[in-house]
Design a protein around this motif. Sequence first.
Motif, mmCIF file in Angstrom:
data_model
loop_
_atom_site.group_PDB
_atom_site.id
_atom_site.type_symbol
_atom_site.label_atom_id
_atom_site.label_comp_id
_atom_site.label_asym_id
_atom_site.label_seq_id
_atom_site.Cartn_x
_atom_site.Cartn_y
_atom_site.Cartn_z
ATOM 1 N N ARG A 38 0.838 -1.190 0.000
ATOM 2 C CA ARG A 38 0.000 0.000 0.000
ATOM 3 C C ARG A 38 0.883 1.254 0.000
ATOM 4 O O ARG A 38 1.988 1.233 0.548
ATOM 5 C CB ARG A 38 -0.909 0.032 1.229
ATOM 6 C CG ARG A 38 -1.916 -1.117 1.301
ATOM 7 C CD ARG A 38 -2.980 -0.982 0.203
ATOM 8 N NE ARG A 38 -3.987 -2.040 0.307
ATOM 9 C CZ ARG A 38 -3.891 -3.219 -0.291
ATOM 10 N NH1 ARG A 38 -2.821 -3.506 -1.032
ATOM 11 N NH2 ARG A 38 -4.855 -4.111 -0.176
ATOM 12 N N PRO A 39 0.401 2.360 -0.598
ATOM 13 C CA PRO A 39 1.190 3.611 -0.594
ATOM 14 C C PRO A 39 1.427 4.108 0.832
ATOM 15 O O PRO A 39 0.611 3.897 1.730
ATOM 16 C CB PRO A 39 0.306 4.585 -1.381
ATOM 17 C CG PRO A 39 -0.605 3.727 -2.183
ATOM 18 C CD PRO A 39 -0.846 2.502 -1.365
ATOM 19 N N ARG A 40 2.566 4.797 1.003
ATOM 20 C CA ARG A 40 2.915 5.347 2.308
ATOM 21 C C ARG A 40 3.211 6.836 2.163
ATOM 22 O O ARG A 40 3.510 7.316 1.065
ATOM 23 C CB ARG A 40 4.107 4.587 2.898
ATOM 24 C CG ARG A 40 3.821 3.092 3.060
ATOM 25 C CD ARG A 40 5.010 2.311 3.550
ATOM 26 N NE ARG A 40 5.345 2.628 4.937
ATOM 27 C CZ ARG A 40 6.277 1.984 5.632
ATOM 28 N NH1 ARG A 40 6.954 0.985 5.066
ATOM 29 N NH2 ARG A 40 6.541 2.319 6.872
ATOM 30 N N PRO A 41 3.116 7.609 3.256
ATOM 31 C CA PRO A 41 3.276 9.073 3.161
ATOM 32 C C PRO A 41 4.664 9.473 2.661
ATOM 33 O O PRO A 41 5.665 8.824 2.990
ATOM 34 C CB PRO A 41 3.053 9.540 4.604
ATOM 35 C CG PRO A 41 2.324 8.425 5.267
ATOM 36 C CD PRO A 41 2.793 7.164 4.617
ATOM 37 N N PRO A 42 4.759 10.561 1.878
ATOM 38 C CA PRO A 42 6.059 11.058 1.407
ATOM 39 C C PRO A 42 6.788 11.802 2.518
ATOM 40 O O PRO A 42 6.261 11.988 3.621
ATOM 41 C CB PRO A 42 5.688 11.982 0.255
ATOM 42 C CG PRO A 42 4.324 12.487 0.634
ATOM 43 C CD PRO A 42 3.642 11.346 1.339
ATOM 44 N N GLY A 43 8.011 12.263 2.196
ATOM 45 C CA GLY A 43 8.801 13.027 3.150
ATOM 46 C C GLY A 43 9.074 14.433 2.642
ATOM 47 O O GLY A 43 8.318 14.971 1.819
ATOM 48 N N ASP A 44 10.162 14.999 3.099
ATOM 49 C CA ASP A 44 10.527 16.376 2.752
ATOM 50 C C ASP A 44 11.877 16.366 2.050
ATOM 51 O O ASP A 44 12.923 16.156 2.678
ATOM 52 C CB ASP A 44 10.583 17.235 4.016
ATOM 53 C CG ASP A 44 10.943 18.686 3.715
ATOM 54 O OD1 ASP A 44 11.015 19.046 2.527
ATOM 55 O OD2 ASP A 44 11.147 19.444 4.687
ATOM 56 N N ALA A 45 11.867 16.596 0.740
ATOM 57 C CA ALA A 45 13.100 16.538 -0.049
ATOM 58 C C ALA A 45 14.090 17.621 0.340
ATOM 59 O O ALA A 45 15.303 17.469 0.113
ATOM 60 C CB ALA A 45 12.771 16.648 -1.536
ATOM 61 N N SER A 46 13.617 18.720 0.927
ATOM 62 C CA SER A 46 14.517 19.829 1.263
ATOM 63 C C SER A 46 15.516 19.467 2.358
ATOM 64 O O SER A 46 16.470 20.212 2.590
ATOM 65 C CB SER A 46 13.699 21.050 1.692
ATOM 66 O OG SER A 46 12.986 20.789 2.890
ATOM 67 N N ARG A 47 15.329 18.339 3.006
ATOM 68 C CA ARG A 47 16.258 17.904 4.044
ATOM 69 C C ARG A 47 17.569 17.365 3.461
ATOM 70 O O ARG A 47 18.529 17.149 4.196
ATOM 71 C CB ARG A 47 15.618 16.817 4.910
ATOM 72 C CG ARG A 47 14.386 17.258 5.685
ATOM 73 C CD ARG A 47 13.801 16.087 6.444
ATOM 74 N NE ARG A 47 14.814 15.476 7.309
ATOM 75 C CZ ARG A 47 14.749 14.209 7.746
ATOM 76 N NH1 ARG A 47 13.760 13.433 7.367
ATOM 77 N NH2 ARG A 47 15.700 13.745 8.538
ATOM 78 N N PHE A 48 17.602 17.163 2.153
ATOM 79 C CA PHE A 48 18.763 16.541 1.524
ATOM 80 C C PHE A 48 19.334 17.441 0.431
ATOM 81 O O PHE A 48 18.652 18.316 -0.100
ATOM 82 C CB PHE A 48 18.375 15.182 0.917
ATOM 83 C CG PHE A 48 17.899 14.162 1.920
ATOM 84 C CD1 PHE A 48 18.793 13.309 2.530
ATOM 85 C CD2 PHE A 48 16.558 14.071 2.253
ATOM 86 C CE1 PHE A 48 18.368 12.376 3.457
ATOM 87 C CE2 PHE A 48 16.105 13.140 3.167
ATOM 88 C CZ PHE A 48 17.012 12.296 3.779
ATOM 89 N N ASP A 49 20.586 17.176 0.100
ATOM 90 C CA ASP A 49 21.279 17.844 -1.005
ATOM 91 C C ASP A 49 21.345 16.838 -2.151
ATOM 92 O O ASP A 49 22.006 15.798 -2.034
ATOM 93 C CB ASP A 49 22.690 18.265 -0.551
ATOM 94 C CG ASP A 49 23.449 18.985 -1.651
ATOM 95 O OD1 ASP A 49 22.819 19.401 -2.642
ATOM 96 O OD2 ASP A 49 24.685 19.128 -1.514
ATOM 97 N N TRP A 50 20.662 17.124 -3.269
ATOM 98 C CA TRP A 50 20.475 16.141 -4.339
ATOM 99 C C TRP A 50 21.422 16.393 -5.509
ATOM 100 O O TRP A 50 21.576 17.518 -5.967
ATOM 101 C CB TRP A 50 19.032 16.181 -4.844
ATOM 102 C CG TRP A 50 18.024 15.928 -3.766
ATOM 103 C CD1 TRP A 50 17.419 16.861 -2.980
ATOM 104 C CD2 TRP A 50 17.510 14.658 -3.351
ATOM 105 N NE1 TRP A 50 16.562 16.251 -2.095
ATOM 106 C CE2 TRP A 50 16.590 14.904 -2.298
ATOM 107 C CE3 TRP A 50 17.720 13.336 -3.753
ATOM 108 C CZ2 TRP A 50 15.888 13.890 -1.656
ATOM 109 C CZ3 TRP A 50 17.031 12.322 -3.116
ATOM 110 C CH2 TRP A 50 16.125 12.597 -2.087
ATOM 111 N N HIS A 51 22.000 15.303 -6.004
ATOM 112 C CA HIS A 51 22.860 15.341 -7.189
ATOM 113 C C HIS A 51 22.395 14.219 -8.122
ATOM 114 O O HIS A 51 22.399 13.047 -7.738
ATOM 115 C CB HIS A 51 24.332 15.143 -6.821
ATOM 116 C CG HIS A 51 24.894 16.255 -5.992
ATOM 117 N ND1 HIS A 51 25.644 17.273 -6.525
ATOM 118 C CD2 HIS A 51 24.805 16.503 -4.652
ATOM 119 C CE1 HIS A 51 26.002 18.103 -5.562
ATOM 120 N NE2 HIS A 51 25.497 17.664 -4.419
#
Length: 464
Positions: A38-51
Amino acid sequence: MGESPSAVVTAAMTLFLVLAVLSVSYVLALVVPFVRGRPRPPGDASRFDWHILVPCLNEAAVIGETVTRLREAFPLAHLWIVDDASDDDTAAIVTRFQRDDPLLHLVSRRPPHARSGKGDALNAAYRALAARIPESSPVDRVVIGVFDADGVPAPDCLDVVAAPHLLGDPSVDAVQIEVRMRNRDERHPRPDAGPVRNLLARTLVRMQDIEFRAAVPAIQAARTFTGTVSLGGNGQFVTLDALRTLDDDPDRGGPWRNSLLDDYELALHLALAGRRTACTRDTWVEQEALWDAGRLLVQRTRWSQGTMQCARHLPAAWRSRRLSTPAVAEISYSLLQPWLQLFVSAVCPVLLILAVGQMTERAGSTGQPVQWWLIAGYALLAVVQFGMWGPLYRAKCEPSQGLWRSVGWGFAYTAYVWCYSLATWRALARHLRGRGSWAKTRRNAEAALPSQASAVPLEDAKSR
């Protein structure tokens, strides 16, 4: 010959029964967690530095759209495009985008240190971005994603990957998202061809979507329980901290190794290092499905040979104290898959022919009817374990499609899976001849326009 079956019949029937029971049991073990997910709640992408890394070799046909789509999906992420000594305008197109995008980086590889495989291209980008990360940065919050040049991610991709049960959990070091075929609903994948060839092309595209959205996620869900979730070539995310754990050999150039199945090999080394990988169906990346058997054969040959190469890591898995017994069993089964396919495709048809011959001969001498129901029963088991993915795919992924159409997809998927043995035999031939070159698969746009096809011969990449 007497009333009892011959030794050949007994051996054949016993082998078929054992293989059928094991295969069906394995498939049932996959289906349960897949159906119950089953789908689960998303998080907050701003907590990470993405490359985001995108390895490219002659991708001028798609790279412009790719950069645009990745920037729209990931406006705050660094995009690292690796030009692996392309012969076309790949680098020039990326350079034009760079003028207005300070977060877009071009990593150029040049001969003789180029075209040695996707893993080496990713290592080049890894080195370039690692040099830009300040020493004080929390490396467990720096996340490196990998997308193919035709990848189209979902808008919520990074938020989902940052969810509390994924990278938001400090114990999770890598995440693999679902892969979908974006041309799965095209009615005429080959505009220049007739209705029959387009039907075959549509079917082949749909089979790849069933594979990646039903069979593969089911395998991944089962691997969650053994701690051996794999990474794919498209839509994988790994923390810089975890990659640094694997970057322990300066001669290798980075955490990715040199097999033709570099993504699985990376996941295997993460598991051996005690790192945890997770997977999710809550977000996805779309890619092109191949609509002709020739290019699909080249791609799957590379994957099969890569699995054969990765078998060299089995002793390390068997010795590891970080892996549980179920994990070692699952890794062993996965890495021995090509050899099992070779055995089944070579031995079982011969035994089946001998068994039918013996049964027919015995029936003629005794006057008893041939027990065709035995053969039919085993064949049914062989079909059902693969054919079930058609209706399961409809139920979980495409509920708007008709039931009977999904049944037809199931039969087609059975044939699709059995045709894998062709790629496995081809991989064995290359493996025995020491041919470990990276065979690049041409994009659909290139295949549709032969005069503008990639200048890189499919079987003439630099040997690894």
